[in-house]
Design a protein around this motif. Structure first.
Motif, PDB file in Angstrom:
ATOM      1  N   ASP A  11      44.788  39.590  29.879  1.00  0.00           N
ATOM      2  CA  ASP A  11      43.700  39.469  31.215  1.00  0.00           C
ATOM      3  C   ASP A  11      45.158  39.781  32.525  1.00  0.00           C
ATOM      4  O   ASP A  11      45.535  39.767  33.116  1.00  0.00           O
ATOM      5  CB  ASP A  11      43.334  38.615  31.590  1.00  0.00           C
ATOM      6  CG  ASP A  11      41.538  39.320  31.166  1.00  0.00           C
ATOM      7  OD1 ASP A  11      41.296  40.307  30.662  1.00  0.00           O
ATOM      8  OD2 ASP A  11      41.124  38.421  30.032  1.00  0.00           O
ATOM      9  N   PRO A  22      37.597  42.593  37.921  1.00  0.00           N
ATOM     10  CA  PRO A  22      37.747  41.538  36.603  1.00  0.00           C
ATOM     11  C   PRO A  22      36.292  42.890  36.133  1.00  0.00           C
ATOM     12  O   PRO A  22      35.302  43.482  36.879  1.00  0.00           O
ATOM     13  CB  PRO A  22      37.038  40.665  36.151  1.00  0.00           C
ATOM     14  CG  PRO A  22      36.050  40.093  37.856  1.00  0.00           C
ATOM     15  CD  PRO A  22      37.050  40.959  38.914  1.00  0.00           C
ATOM     16  N   PRO A  23      36.712  43.243  34.931  1.00  0.00           N
ATOM     17  CA  PRO A  23      36.044  43.686  33.840  1.00  0.00           C
ATOM     18  C   PRO A  23      34.085  43.642  33.993  1.00  0.00           C
ATOM     19  O   PRO A  23      33.093  44.744  34.144  1.00  0.00           O
ATOM     20  CB  PRO A  23      36.403  43.836  32.284  1.00  0.00           C
ATOM     21  CG  PRO A  23      37.111  43.377  32.561  1.00  0.00           C
ATOM     22  CD  PRO A  23      37.616  42.649  33.874  1.00  0.00           C
ATOM     23  N   ASP A  24      34.360  42.678  34.041  1.00  0.00           N
ATOM     24  CA  ASP A  24      32.454  42.129  34.020  1.00  0.00           C
ATOM     25  C   ASP A  24      32.501  40.931  35.318  1.00  0.00           C
ATOM     26  O   ASP A  24      33.371  40.280  35.544  1.00  0.00           O
ATOM     27  CB  ASP A  24      32.387  41.012  32.483  1.00  0.00           C
ATOM     28  CG  ASP A  24      30.927  40.522  33.125  1.00  0.00           C
ATOM     29  OD1 ASP A  24      30.475  40.427  33.603  1.00  0.00           O
ATOM     30  OD2 ASP A  24      30.756  39.045  32.165  1.00  0.00           O
ATOM     31  N   ALA A  25      31.620  41.824  35.995  1.00  0.00           N
ATOM     32  CA  ALA A  25      31.237  40.720  37.841  1.00  0.00           C
ATOM     33  C   ALA A  25      30.443  40.697  38.346  1.00  0.00           C
ATOM     34  O   ALA A  25      29.997  40.705  39.208  1.00  0.00           O
ATOM     35  CB  ALA A  25      32.366  42.398  38.771  1.00  0.00           C
ATOM     36  N   THR A  26      29.857  39.876  37.010  1.00  0.00           N
ATOM     37  CA  THR A  26      28.340  40.035  36.712  1.00  0.00           C
ATOM     38  C   THR A  26      28.840  38.127  37.242  1.00  0.00           C
ATOM     39  O   THR A  26      27.731  36.992  37.465  1.00  0.00           O
ATOM     40  CB  THR A  26      27.919  39.766  35.977  1.00  0.00           C
ATOM     41  OG1 THR A  26      28.489  39.404  34.637  1.00  0.00           O
ATOM     42  CG2 THR A  26      27.583  41.149  35.620  1.00  0.00           C
ATOM     43  N   GLY A  27      30.135  37.124  37.099  1.00  0.00           N
ATOM     44  CA  GLY A  27      30.155  36.206  37.071  1.00  0.00           C
ATOM     45  C   GLY A  27      30.322  35.526  38.756  1.00  0.00           C
ATOM     46  O   GLY A  27      30.334  36.609  39.294  1.00  0.00           O
ATOM     47  N   SER A  29      33.876  35.276  39.284  1.00  0.00           N
ATOM     48  CA  SER A  29      34.932  35.842  39.298  1.00  0.00           C
ATOM     49  C   SER A  29      34.450  36.966  40.180  1.00  0.00           C
ATOM     50  O   SER A  29      34.148  38.166  38.642  1.00  0.00           O
ATOM     51  CB  SER A  29      35.675  36.386  38.003  1.00  0.00           C
ATOM     52  OG  SER A  29      36.704  37.093  39.156  1.00  0.00           O
ATOM     53  N   GLU A  30      33.931  37.823  41.326  1.00  0.00           N
ATOM     54  CA  GLU A  30      33.582  38.993  41.216  1.00  0.00           C
ATOM     55  C   GLU A  30      34.729  40.203  42.231  1.00  0.00           C
ATOM     56  O   GLU A  30      34.714  41.606  41.648  1.00  0.00           O
ATOM     57  CB  GLU A  30      32.671  38.913  42.279  1.00  0.00           C
ATOM     58  CG  GLU A  30      31.600  40.238  42.484  1.00  0.00           C
ATOM     59  CD  GLU A  30      30.201  39.668  42.897  1.00  0.00           C
ATOM     60  OE1 GLU A  30      29.583  40.658  43.765  1.00  0.00           O
ATOM     61  OE2 GLU A  30      30.234  38.864  43.411  1.00  0.00           O
ATOM     62  N   ARG A 194      24.416  33.661  42.218  1.00  0.00           N
ATOM     63  CA  ARG A 194      24.283  33.422  41.024  1.00  0.00           C
ATOM     64  C   ARG A 194      24.497  32.042  40.821  1.00  0.00           C
ATOM     65  O   ARG A 194      25.712  31.408  40.982  1.00  0.00           O
ATOM     66  CB  ARG A 194      26.183  34.440  41.001  1.00  0.00           C
ATOM     67  CG  ARG A 194      26.318  35.705  41.480  1.00  0.00           C
ATOM     68  CD  ARG A 194      27.144  36.311  40.901  1.00  0.00           C
ATOM     69  NE  ARG A 194      27.259  37.823  40.403  1.00  0.00           N
ATOM     70  CZ  ARG A 194      27.747  38.690  40.591  1.00  0.00           C
ATOM     71  NH1 ARG A 194      29.103  38.301  40.579  1.00  0.00           N
ATOM     72  NH2 ARG A 194      27.130  39.954  40.441  1.00  0.00           N
TER      73      ARG A 194
END
Length: 238
Positions: A11, A22-27, A29-30, A194
Motif C-alpha cells: 500500500d 483506497p481500494p476499499d473506500a467504505t471506511g 479513509s475515503e 460512518r
C-alpha cells in the motif's frame, strides 16, 4: 501514534499519493487526502513510520515540502528497518510546526476530537489520548419531567428515536431530545456519517432555523440530537 494494523508494503505507493482513493473506500479513509493535507497544513517537514501486522519491517518516509516543490520530486525514498512481526503501528511526526497550539486552543482541540469520535470512544473501539490523557465525551443530560399537558402526570424522558427512509438508499437515524438545562453554546444537532461526526462538533452545533427558530427560543437552547446519515456523498472536507 496508533496501534492499528499499519501500512502494508503493497500500500505504500498508493498511501503517499495525494487523492489516491483506497481500494476499499467504505471506511474512514475515503479520498486519500486526510493525513497528507493535514500534515502539510501543520508543518513543512513531516514523516511517517509504520509496520504492518504480520510484516517484519518498519518503513519510514520523510517529507520536506519546500524541497519536493523546488526540485519537482516525484518519488520518495523509503527507509526500511527490521522489527518483530508482532509489532503493528503507525507514527506520524510533524517537525517545525508553523503555529503550535497552546492554552485554550489545546482545550478546544481536545473537546472537538472527543466530539468527532464520540461513537468510537463510547463503544470502546478507540482510546484517543492527547499527552497521555484519554479523551472522553460527556453526553448532555436529557430532561425527565411530566408532560406540559399533564403537569401532575408521570415523568417522561424527553427523547425521540428517529428512523427516516429518504429513498434511493438514503436514510437518517438517531434521536432528538430536550436538554435538562438550557445551553446557548451546546444545544443543536450532530450529524454523523460512518460513525464519525461531519457537522455539529462541540460548540459548533447544527441548528437549522426551520427547526430551531431564533436564538432566543427554547428549541434553540434545549433541543439536541445525533443523526446518522446513510447513502449521502460528501466532499473530502466532509
Amino acid at each position: 501514534k496508533d496501534n492499528a494494523a499499519g501500512i502494508a508494503e503493497s500500500d505504500y505507493a498508493r498511501a503517499f499519493r495525494p487523492a489516491e482513493i483506497p481500494p476499499d473506500a467504505t471506511g474512514l479513509s475515503e479520498f486519500g487526502m486526510g493525513m497528507k493535507s493535514a500534515a502539510c497544513w501543520f508543518a513543512p517537514n513531516w514523516s511517517v513510520r509504520s509496520t504492518a501486522l504480520g510484516e517484519n519491517a518498519e518503513r519510514a518516509v520523510f517529507f520536506d515540502i519546500d524541497k519536493i516543490v523546488e526540485d519537482s520530486i516525484e518519488e520518495l525514498h523509503v527507509v526500511s528497518t527490521q522489527v518483530s512481526a508482532d509489532k503493528h503501528y503507525t507514527e506520524i511526526r510533524l517537525d517545525n510546526i508553523r503555529r503550535f497550539p497552546h492554552g485554550n486552543t489545546v482545550k478546544k482541540i481536545k473537546s472537538h476530537l472527543a466530539s468527532i469520535y464520540r461513537i468510537f470512544i463510547r463503544e470502546g473501539s478507540m482510546v484517543l489520548r492527547i499527552d497521555g490523557e484519554p479523551l472522553a465525551y460527556e453526553d448532555p443530560q436529557i430532561l425527565v419531567a411530566p408532560s406540559y399537558r399533564v403537569p401532575d402526570g408521570p415523568d417522561i424522558e424527553w427523547k425521540k428515536e428517529i428512523n427516516i427512509d429518504l429513498g434511493e438508499g438514503k436514510a437518517a437515524t438517531g434521536f432528538v431530545a430536550i436538554r435538562k438545562t438550557i445551553s446557548n453554546q451546546f444545544a443543536g444537532l450532530a450529524l454523523f456519517r460512518r460513525k464519525r461526526l461531519i457537522m455539529g462538533s462541540f460548540d459548533e452545533t447544527y441548528r437549522p432555523k426551520d427547526i430551531f427558530g431564533a436564538s432566543n427560543t427554547y428549541a434553540y437552547l434545549r433541543v439536541f440530537g445525533e443523526i446518522h446519515l446513510r447513502g449521502f456523498h460528501v466532499s473530502h472536507t466532509k
